[in-house]
Design an enzyme around this catalytic site. Sequence first.
Site: not given
Length: 232
Positions: A131, A135
Amino acid sequence: MKIALLGYGKMGKTIERLAVERGHEIVLKVDNDIDNADLSRADVAIDFSVPDAAFKNITACFEKQVPVVSGTTGWLKRYDEAVEICKKQEAAFIYASNYSLGVNLFFELNRNLAKLMQRFSEYNVAIEEIHHTQKLDAPSGTAITLAEQIIENSDKTGWQLDSIRENEIPVTAKRIENVPGTHTISYNSEVDTIKIEHVAHSRDGFALGAIIAAEWLQHKKGVFSMKDVLGL
């Protein structure tokens, strides 16, 4: 449909853009503090806030009889408590670790592959997720869902982040700039590897799925999942 956005980060802004394109109206934007927010005009709330705020956001909506679609991860130790409050208030709730239509199809593929692989002990399963660097939680909620599905359909007893323990699934979480989300399931043996993967190209898929879930949730009571929304 009049939407309250709880959490107005990158995902909230993407939801706003797509919701307006679909003819909906954003009547409330809450960045952090929901205490003084007026939920009275909202037909539904979509929560993509932060872990520390999610439970408070969700239960405040239940108290106002506003259906909630939540995609915030990292707060699930209080999920069962939220479900009980939802039922007590006769409210409506959908939580999903990932609202992408493609990811929810990927969940079904993962579940079925785990059932198929259960007989073949020579294959060791592993999960990798990648990600963007903003995040907050690791591993992702999607990776945890994938791990839990494999555990339910195999002899695995748990999962571990960045660790290999007997009878547990190793999960690797990587953070790379500008990666919306990639999830890979690998079954590795000495002679070959079987791999399934979902690669998100943008946040639009996650946001659109949340809007579709909100459209579906209107005028309903109870606790649902994306399987209900998609009829899977």
